[in-house]
Design a protein around this motif. Sequence first.
Motif, PDB file in Angstrom:
ATOM      1  N   GLY A 220       0.779  -1.232   0.000  1.00 48.67           N
ATOM      2  CA  GLY A 220       0.000   0.000   0.000  1.00 48.67           C
ATOM      3  C   GLY A 220       0.805   1.273   0.000  1.00 48.67           C
ATOM      4  N   ARG A 221       2.071   1.175  -0.391  1.00 48.35           N
ATOM      5  CA  ARG A 221       2.956   2.339  -0.330  1.00 48.35           C
ATOM      6  C   ARG A 221       2.425   3.534  -1.130  1.00 48.35           C
ATOM      7  NH1 ARG A 221       8.145   2.323   1.423  1.00 48.35           N
ATOM      8  NH2 ARG A 221       8.183   0.042   1.385  1.00 48.35           N
ATOM      9  N   ASP A 222       1.650   3.261  -2.164  1.00 51.67           N
ATOM     10  CA  ASP A 222       1.119   4.347  -3.001  1.00 51.67           C
ATOM     11  C   ASP A 222      -0.216   4.898  -2.485  1.00 51.67           C
ATOM     12  OD1 ASP A 222       3.278   4.126  -4.730  1.00 51.67           O
ATOM     13  OD2 ASP A 222       2.278   2.617  -5.980  1.00 51.67           O
ATOM     14  N   ASP A 223      -0.688   4.363  -1.380  1.00 46.16           N
ATOM     15  CA  ASP A 223      -1.948   4.830  -0.798  1.00 46.16           C
ATOM     16  C   ASP A 223      -1.756   4.988   0.711  1.00 46.16           C
ATOM     17  OD1 ASP A 223      -4.523   5.472  -0.158  1.00 46.16           O
ATOM     18  OD2 ASP A 223      -5.445   3.667  -0.980  1.00 46.16           O
ATOM     19  N   LEU A 224      -1.007   6.020   1.098  1.00 48.58           N
ATOM     20  CA  LEU A 224      -0.666   6.199   2.505  1.00 48.58           C
ATOM     21  C   LEU A 224      -1.877   6.459   3.396  1.00 48.58           C
ATOM     22  CD1 LEU A 224       2.727   8.122   2.473  1.00 48.58           C
ATOM     23  CD2 LEU A 224       2.282   5.678   2.688  1.00 48.58           C
ATOM     24  N   PRO A 225      -2.924   7.163   2.945  1.00 50.34           N
ATOM     25  CA  PRO A 225      -4.101   7.310   3.816  1.00 50.34           C
ATOM     26  C   PRO A 225      -4.693   5.948   4.203  1.00 50.34           C
ATOM     27  CG  PRO A 225      -4.176   8.956   2.095  1.00 50.34           C
ATOM     28  CD  PRO A 225      -3.030   8.036   1.752  1.00 50.34           C
ATOM     29  N   ARG A 226      -4.719   5.005   3.260  1.00 49.94           N
ATOM     30  CA  ARG A 226      -5.223   3.666   3.583  1.00 49.94           C
ATOM     31  C   ARG A 226      -4.289   2.964   4.562  1.00 49.94           C
ATOM     32  NH1 ARG A 226      -4.592  -1.590   2.237  1.00 49.94           N
ATOM     33  NH2 ARG A 226      -2.914  -1.192   0.751  1.00 49.94           N
TER      34      ARG A 226
ATOM     35  N   ALA B 234      -5.306   1.725   8.348  1.00 56.82           N
ATOM     36  CA  ALA B 234      -5.137   0.329   8.752  1.00 56.82           C
ATOM     37  C   ALA B 234      -4.263   0.219   9.998  1.00 56.82           C
ATOM     38  CB  ALA B 234      -4.528  -0.473   7.601  1.00 56.82           C
ATOM     39  N   LEU B 235      -3.219   1.037  10.077  1.00 57.37           N
ATOM     40  CA  LEU B 235      -2.346   1.029  11.255  1.00 57.37           C
ATOM     41  C   LEU B 235      -3.108   1.450  12.508  1.00 57.37           C
ATOM     42  CD1 LEU B 235       0.907   2.588   9.716  1.00 57.37           C
ATOM     43  CD2 LEU B 235       0.553   0.191  10.373  1.00 57.37           C
ATOM     44  N   VAL B 236      -3.946   2.458  12.373  1.00 59.93           N
ATOM     45  CA  VAL B 236      -4.746   2.914  13.512  1.00 59.93           C
ATOM     46  C   VAL B 236      -5.713   1.815  13.955  1.00 59.93           C
ATOM     47  CG1 VAL B 236      -6.520   4.553  14.271  1.00 59.93           C
ATOM     48  CG2 VAL B 236      -4.551   5.365  12.965  1.00 59.93           C
ATOM     49  N   ASP B 237      -6.346   1.137  12.996  1.00 61.70           N
ATOM     50  CA  ASP B 237      -7.268   0.055  13.334  1.00 61.70           C
ATOM     51  C   ASP B 237      -6.556  -1.080  14.072  1.00 61.70           C
ATOM     52  OD1 ASP B 237      -9.409   1.369  12.230  1.00 61.70           O
ATOM     53  OD2 ASP B 237      -9.381   0.252  10.334  1.00 61.70           O
ATOM     54  N   ARG B 238      -5.376  -1.442  13.580  1.00 63.46           N
ATOM     55  CA  ARG B 238      -4.635  -2.546  14.227  1.00 63.46           C
ATOM     56  C   ARG B 238      -4.168  -2.123  15.625  1.00 63.46           C
ATOM     57  NH1 ARG B 238      -2.613  -7.314  12.020  1.00 63.46           N
ATOM     58  NH2 ARG B 238      -1.651  -8.556  13.683  1.00 63.46           N
ATOM     59  N   TYR B 239      -3.743  -0.877  15.756  1.00 68.60           N
ATOM     60  CA  TYR B 239      -3.324  -0.375  17.069  1.00 68.60           C
ATOM     61  C   TYR B 239      -4.514  -0.389  18.033  1.00 68.60           C
ATOM     62  CZ  TYR B 239      -1.071   2.628  20.535  1.00 68.60           C
ATOM     63  OH  TYR B 239      -0.541   3.129  21.705  1.00 68.60           O
ATOM     64  N   ASP B 240      -5.680  -0.015  17.532  1.00 68.39           N
ATOM     65  CA  ASP B 240      -6.907  -0.041  18.328  1.00 68.39           C
ATOM     66  C   ASP B 240      -7.167  -1.458  18.841  1.00 68.39           C
ATOM     67  OD1 ASP B 240      -9.433   0.173  19.424  1.00 68.39           O
ATOM     68  OD2 ASP B 240     -10.294   1.257  17.726  1.00 68.39           O
TER      69      ASP B 240
ATOM     70  N   LEU C 120      -8.302  -1.867  32.259  1.00 73.21           N
ATOM     71  CA  LEU C 120      -8.175  -0.414  32.156  1.00 73.21           C
ATOM     72  C   LEU C 120      -9.520   0.187  31.780  1.00 73.21           C
ATOM     73  CD1 LEU C 120      -4.831  -0.120  30.151  1.00 73.21           C
ATOM     74  CD2 LEU C 120      -5.147  -0.005  32.623  1.00 73.21           C
ATOM     75  N   GLY C 121      -9.741   1.390  32.202  1.00 72.65           N
ATOM     76  CA  GLY C 121     -10.994   2.061  31.897  1.00 72.65           C
ATOM     77  C   GLY C 121     -11.069   2.481  30.442  1.00 72.65           C
ATOM     78  N   GLU C 122     -12.275   2.763  29.977  1.00 70.63           N
ATOM     79  CA  GLU C 122     -12.498   3.175  28.600  1.00 70.63           C
ATOM     80  C   GLU C 122     -11.808   4.500  28.301  1.00 70.63           C
ATOM     81  OE1 GLU C 122     -13.861   3.446  24.672  1.00 70.63           O
ATOM     82  OE2 GLU C 122     -13.572   1.772  26.050  1.00 70.63           O
ATOM     83  N   VAL C 123     -11.737   5.382  29.288  1.00 68.27           N
ATOM     84  CA  VAL C 123     -11.114   6.693  29.078  1.00 68.27           C
ATOM     85  C   VAL C 123      -9.642   6.543  28.719  1.00 68.27           C
ATOM     86  CG1 VAL C 123     -10.462   8.868  30.175  1.00 68.27           C
ATOM     87  CG2 VAL C 123     -12.740   7.910  30.567  1.00 68.27           C
ATOM     88  N   ILE C 124      -8.927   5.699  29.468  1.00 64.45           N
ATOM     89  CA  ILE C 124      -7.503   5.484  29.204  1.00 64.45           C
ATOM     90  C   ILE C 124      -7.303   4.836  27.838  1.00 64.45           C
ATOM     91  CG2 ILE C 124      -5.433   4.246  29.945  1.00 64.45           C
ATOM     92  CD1 ILE C 124      -6.377   4.555  32.806  1.00 64.45           C
ATOM     93  N   ARG C 125      -8.121   3.831  27.537  1.00 64.24           N
ATOM     94  CA  ARG C 125      -8.006   3.165  26.237  1.00 64.24           C
ATOM     95  C   ARG C 125      -8.229   4.159  25.101  1.00 64.24           C
ATOM     96  NH1 ARG C 125     -10.740   0.901  22.032  1.00 64.24           N
ATOM     97  NH2 ARG C 125     -12.653   1.956  22.671  1.00 64.24           N
ATOM     98  N   ARG C 126      -9.238   4.998  25.248  1.00 64.80           N
ATOM     99  CA  ARG C 126      -9.559   5.962  24.204  1.00 64.80           C
ATOM    100  C   ARG C 126      -8.448   6.992  24.041  1.00 64.80           C
ATOM    101  NH1 ARG C 126     -12.229   4.601  20.364  1.00 64.80           N
ATOM    102  NH2 ARG C 126     -10.635   5.648  19.176  1.00 64.80           N
ATOM    103  N   GLU C 127      -7.835   7.402  25.148  1.00 64.20           N
ATOM    104  CA  GLU C 127      -6.731   8.368  25.077  1.00 64.20           C
ATOM    105  C   GLU C 127      -5.556   7.791  24.300  1.00 64.20           C
ATOM    106  OE1 GLU C 127      -5.768   9.479  29.040  1.00 64.20           O
ATOM    107  OE2 GLU C 127      -7.370  10.980  29.194  1.00 64.20           O
ATOM    108  N   LEU C 128      -5.232   6.539  24.549  1.00 63.64           N
ATOM    109  CA  LEU C 128      -4.132   5.890  23.832  1.00 63.64           C
ATOM    110  C   LEU C 128      -4.403   5.851  22.329  1.00 63.64           C
ATOM    111  CD1 LEU C 128      -3.411   2.844  26.180  1.00 63.64           C
ATOM    112  CD2 LEU C 128      -1.872   4.768  25.743  1.00 63.64           C
ATOM    113  N   ILE C 129      -5.589   5.446  21.969  1.00 66.25           N
ATOM    114  CA  ILE C 129      -5.928   5.287  20.560  1.00 66.25           C
ATOM    115  C   ILE C 129      -6.034   6.635  19.864  1.00 66.25           C
ATOM    116  CG2 ILE C 129      -7.685   4.428  18.960  1.00 66.25           C
ATOM    117  CD1 ILE C 129      -8.283   2.283  21.197  1.00 66.25           C
ATOM    118  N   ASP C 130      -6.669   7.602  20.517  1.00 62.45           N
ATOM    119  CA  ASP C 130      -6.811   8.934  19.915  1.00 62.45           C
ATOM    120  C   ASP C 130      -5.456   9.602  19.725  1.00 62.45           C
ATOM    121  OD1 ASP C 130      -9.510   8.600  19.835  1.00 62.45           O
ATOM    122  OD2 ASP C 130      -9.965   9.933  21.523  1.00 62.45           O
ATOM    123  N   GLY C 131      -4.562   9.414  20.696  1.00 60.95           N
ATOM    124  CA  GLY C 131      -3.230  10.002  20.571  1.00 60.95           C
ATOM    125  C   GLY C 131      -2.464   9.413  19.410  1.00 60.95           C
TER     126      GLY C 131
END
Length: 264
Positions: free
Chosen positions: A156-162, A166-172, A184-195
């Motif tokens: 996917g090197r030619d489609d960096l938004p994709r 995908a990286l954000v989804d896998r990290y989630d 862990l609470g939902e707040v902490i989990r959400r902070e990690l993912i949003d960051g």
Amino acid sequence: MAVELTTWRELCDRGRDLVLCLDFPGGRAAAGFADLATGLPVELCFLHIAWLGLHTDSRLDAHIAQWVGEVLGTGRPVRAVLGFCAGTALATRVADAVSATAGATPPAVLLFDAAAVPGGALRDQFVSSVQASAAYLAEGELEDARQWSRELLATGRDDLPRVAAALVDRYDQLMSGIADRLSLGEVIRRELIDGFAAYMAYLLLAAQGGLDLRVGTPIFLSSRAHKPPVDPARVMSFGVDRERLLGDADVWKAVAGVLGEGRP
């Protein structure tokens, strides 16, 4: 500052002319532009890009139009544009947009530990972020994440938004697993993912920039271990670690010399 800013936050206001600072707007342990602004004996107003809208649009030109439009709306001249690490690839584009404004004097451009941002940088940051939580991952998850992200980038090197999405989804997925295992609470989990999502969005924008200028030549300032991406003759090198580059007195003196004159 009389005009209310939304895409910039003020670091200090000691003068009429503006200095625009481009770096990831999240917190960092290393010295940042707030330290630089505090340490410089110059009568200038320092602004730093803010969180607002960072990952609502993946097009760099849309962000540049918004950032520069808001700055020009203040009616104050831009003396300089500064960038750090990946932010250097954004600083040049902001400076280009300012220079293209009718009647504007091209600002000085100072790039600290300059780095272009290839697609591989997104994958590298994903691996680093996952590895930081390795002690809490299930067996094999870290190696699976490494291999999966390597294959993702290869296809996917030619489609960096994709790739970024995908990286954000896998990290989630990985952080959600850790959150469940550690209760862990939902707040902490959400902070990690949003960051992480915000940082991916930031790198995605930087990947669309570069280290060249349409008008003038940037000044490159590098820490001790940094390998400049340009001819070393064009670089001011300092015997300080990367974490202290923006908080070093010798760096402040060099920058003050440029900003005080108004031109490199």
